[in-house]
Structures are given as C-alpha cells and as structure tokens.
Design an enzyme around this catalytic site. Structure first.
Site, PDB file in Angstrom:
ATOM      1  N   LYS A  38       1.077  -1.061  -0.212  1.00 41.99           N
ATOM      2  CA  LYS A  38       0.466  -0.317  -0.240  1.00 41.99           C
ATOM      3  C   LYS A  38       0.566   1.317  -0.249  1.00 41.99           C
ATOM      4  CE  LYS A  38      -0.647  -0.079   5.118  1.00 41.99           C
ATOM      5  NZ  LYS A  38      -1.060  -0.612   6.464  1.00 41.99           N
ATOM      6  N   ARG A 133      -6.761   0.080  17.583  1.00 45.23           N
ATOM      7  CA  ARG A 133      -7.468   0.481  16.580  1.00 45.23           C
ATOM      8  C   ARG A 133      -8.206  -0.694  16.156  1.00 45.23           C
ATOM      9  NH1 ARG A 133      -3.318   1.268  11.446  1.00 45.23           N
ATOM     10  NH2 ARG A 133      -3.415  -1.502  10.414  1.00 45.23           N
TER      11      ARG A 133
HETATM   12  C1  PLP Z   1       0.276  -1.232   6.597  1.00 42.31           C
HETATM   13  C2  PLP Z   1      -0.705  -2.464   7.737  1.00 42.31           C
HETATM   14  C3  PLP Z   1       0.420  -3.951   7.387  1.00 42.31           C
HETATM   15  C4  PLP Z   1       1.897  -2.900   7.264  1.00 42.31           C
HETATM   16  O1  PLP Z   1       2.315  -2.146   7.646  1.00 42.31           O
HETATM   17  P1  PLP Z   1       4.215  -2.006   7.711  1.00 42.31           P
HETATM   18  O2  PLP Z   1       4.643  -1.131   9.140  1.00 42.31           O
HETATM   19  O3  PLP Z   1       4.054  -1.066   6.734  1.00 42.31           O
HETATM   20  O4  PLP Z   1       5.226  -3.195   7.660  1.00 42.31           O
HETATM   21  C5  PLP Z   1       0.060  -5.086   8.137  1.00 42.31           C
HETATM   22  N1  PLP Z   1      -0.680  -4.820   8.766  1.00 42.31           N
HETATM   23  C6  PLP Z   1      -2.103  -3.612   8.909  1.00 42.31           C
HETATM   24  C7  PLP Z   1      -3.364  -4.244   8.821  1.00 42.31           C
HETATM   25  C8  PLP Z   1      -1.879  -2.743   7.843  1.00 42.31           C
HETATM   26  O5  PLP Z   1      -3.107  -1.778   7.901  1.00 42.31           O
END
Ligand code: PLP
Length: 372
Positions: A38, A133
């Site tokens: 993302k 969250r």
């Molecule tokens: C963005 C996200 C991740 C990945 O996070 P990083 O810190 O970039 O590894 C993993 N799980 C969820 C639910 C996320 O929203």
C-alpha cells in the site's frame, strides 16, 4: 506532457533481496510473509518483486490497488488489510482472496455479497491487544463471532485471527502480546473443533521478534511493508544496528535545482503564519548558501523530512512545491539544473507513489530503467 522530475526510482533487485532476507528468517521459524504494497500505491512491479522474493501473499488497504495489480497480471493471492466498508463488499469479494474483519454486521453482509457473486472469501478476524485501532476488545465476543462465521456463514471461511500493533497506540509487539493472540486462537480452535490456518502477529514492528529470535511458536503469518520497502523504521528509529542485511535505498527520489543563492538564514520582516497555519521559528546563522529544489509537501507529505544524499546538505524546510536546502557546507558545487537525490522514508514514498505527475522509474537487472 512527459515530466522527468520529480522522480521516484524503484530498485527491484534491492527489493527482491530485502524480501528474501526477511522471508528466509521468517520461514526458518514457520512464518509466512505477506508483502504489503500500500505504501507504493500498489505498484505492480513492487508486488511482483515481493512474490519473486518469496512472499506467499500480497496485501494492501485499498481494493483499487488490488485491481491495479491483478490487471497488470500479478497473481496474488491478495489480502485486504483495512477492515472493509459495507459499501465495498462486492468489490472485496470480487477482487480479494481474503480480508481482515472485526464487525459481525460486516461479516454477515460479506456472506450476502459472496452468495450474490457465487464466490467464497477468507477472513482473518482481528483482536485488539491494546493498540486501539481495529479489532475486538471483548475476546469472548470475538470467539463467539468466529464461531458464528464457522457455523452460520458457509461462503465466508474463517482462515484465522490476527492483531495489529504499533499503528495508533504505538504499542510495541512483545512475546507476551503474541502469547495473548495465540491463547485466543486456541480458544477459537476449541470452539470450532479444528485448527486455524493463520495466526497473524502483525506488521514490520512484529518482525523484531523474528530478528531477535523471541517470536513465540504459534505465530505463522506477518504482514510486512515498510520493513522490506524502506527498512528504516527498525534500523534508524528503533536503533537496531544488526539489521544491515536490509538495504535502505531501494527507493530514491530525484528533483531538480531551481535556484542557488546566498541569503540570510533568518527571514527578514515580521513573522506571521506560513501557508500551513504554523508560526515557525528560525535560527539566525548569518548569510548562507542555499538552493531551492522542485519538490514539495504536495509530492512527499512533508518536504522537511526528505533526506538529501548530497554530502553536507541540510533540509531547511519546504512549501507545497519547494524544498529548501542549506548547501553552505557542501563539498560539491551545486548549480541550477542539477539533480539532487533523496533517501525515502515510508510517508514520502507513499505520497510520491500516488501522484500521477511523479515520474516513477523502475530499475531492474540487465535492463535499462523502464518508465511506468
Ligand atoms: C499497513 C499495515 C501493515 C503493514 O505495515 P508495515 O508497518 O508497513 O509493515 C500490516 N497490517 C495492517 C493491518 C496494516 O494496515
């Protein structure tokens, strides 16, 4: 119009290598790596590099990015990381293989969407272990909802459970937190009478436990973006020094010098508010040589957080479309028209990758840079 700068370069060999380094360490302790793209606006070349490097799954928060990758021929499977909106469930079922979930109402509506499209869909039900969250706070309720999915929703497959840490509440993943998640998984398994396939222990911050060798047995899935893409959070912000097997320069931003002048370091006149309603302070260091570069907050979120690779250069600040560098102590001469390179933190990559006037260059082995 074919804009050359600003430019975001993606180095695929470095991304593949980073992926392999993380995947091999995770695999050694029974953990599948889901590559999270993302932060690159779902760039298909990044998604493919994750798969080439051994990631077993791809993930993002936005269905649009899954569509982008699928249409580019990247096979997935795809996990949707943001708990979905009720209004996007049909798209989720159509394009994603799995999603994370935390609401009974959404799961019931997901079943209806699956029936309508005659498809099945896998879910990972999220527990909130303190980061505040997404996820169930009441763990008895969570077990009940998992049992409901198993028993009453024939088109929704309960693949497993997961947790997210270090995002809103900045809670550090610890072996204790992982044990809490595993304990919930065992409760769910007891209720439904079978093993769960996935116990997903978190994101990049949870990879620290793999790195340190303290990840409890039972966690078998991590969702990693930053730790492979930029690899700076743990090495720089967390100060972990023995992680230099991960390259921090897979991404490069380049921008062009617009102006080079010697000016006072303190603004001259009455200081009011800047364009972002802040009243900044300035250090008076006398007359200094500085340059103006053609990249700004609208390209990278916060241009003041760009990291120039030019030796001796220091970012003074920025505005929507400019970044101002102090180059008084640069060993190298800087001229109008020169290209300045910057290292890229996650947020800068995220904003830059999503702008349609950013020139994104993909570099691969044995091939010249390819525009995309
Ligand atoms: C963005 C996200 C991740 C990945 O996070 P990083 O810190 O970039 O590894 C993993 N799980 C969820 C639910 C996320 O929203």
């Amino acid at each position: 119009m074919n804009r050359q700068y600003p430019q975001l370069e993606i180095n695929l060999p470095k991304l593949r290598r980073n992926t392999r380094e993380v995947v091999s360490r995770c695999q050694a302790v029974g953990i599948h790596v889901c590559g999270v793209m993302k932060g690159t606006n779902g760039h298909p070349a990044v998604a493919r590099a994750f798969l080439d490097g051994g990631a077993s799954e791809l993930a993002t928060s936005r269905v649009e990015q899954v569509i982008r990758c699928r249409e580019a021929g990247v096979p997935g499977p795809y996990l949707l990381l943001r708990i979905p909106m009720l209004s996007e469930l049909e798209e989720v079922v159509r394009w994603c293989d799995s999603s994370v979930q935390s609401e009974l109402a959404t799961l019931d509506a997901l079943e209806a969407a699956c029936v309508k499209l005659n498809k099945t869909h896998r879910v990972i039900v999220m527990a909130d272990l303190g980061d505040l969250r997404e996820g169930f706070w009441d763990k008895n309720e969570m077990v009940d909802v998992c049992a409901h999915v198993e028993r009453d929703l024939p088109h929704v497959h309960l693949a497993g459970i997961g947790v997210n840490l270090g995002c809103y509440g900045s809670i550090q993943p610890t072996p204790d937190k992982m044990e809490d998640l595993i304990a919930i998984a065992r409760q769910v398994e007891e209720r439904i009478g079978r093993k769960l396939e996935v116990i997903s222990g978190g994101a990049t911050s949870s990879y620290t436990l793999v790195h340190w060798g303290t990840m409890p047995k039972g966690i078998n899935h991590l969702r990693i973006g930053e730790g492979i893409l930029n690899a700076k959070d743990l090495q720089i912000d967390w100060g972990i020094h023995d992680m230099d097997y991960l390259a921090m320069d897979a991404f490069t931003i380049r921008a062009q010098v617009l102006e080079v002048k010697t000016k006072p370091s303190h603004p001259v006149g009455t200081i009011a508010m800047d364009a972002f309603c802040r009243v900044p302070t300035y250090e008076d260091r006398g007359m200094r040589k500085r340059c103006l570069v053609g990249i700004g907050h609208s390209d990278v979120g916060d241009a003041a957080r760009l990291i120039p690779r030019l030796e001796g250069a220091e970012v003074l600040g920025g505005s929507s479309d400019h970044c101002i560098l102090d180059i008084e102590n640069c060993t190298q001469e800087v001229h109008v028209g020169d290209i300045v390179e910057f290292s890229v933190i996650y947020s800068a990559m995220m904003y830059a990758a999503a702008r349609d006037d950013m020139n994104i260059i993909v570099v691969d082995d044995a091939r010249s840079p390819r525009e995309s």
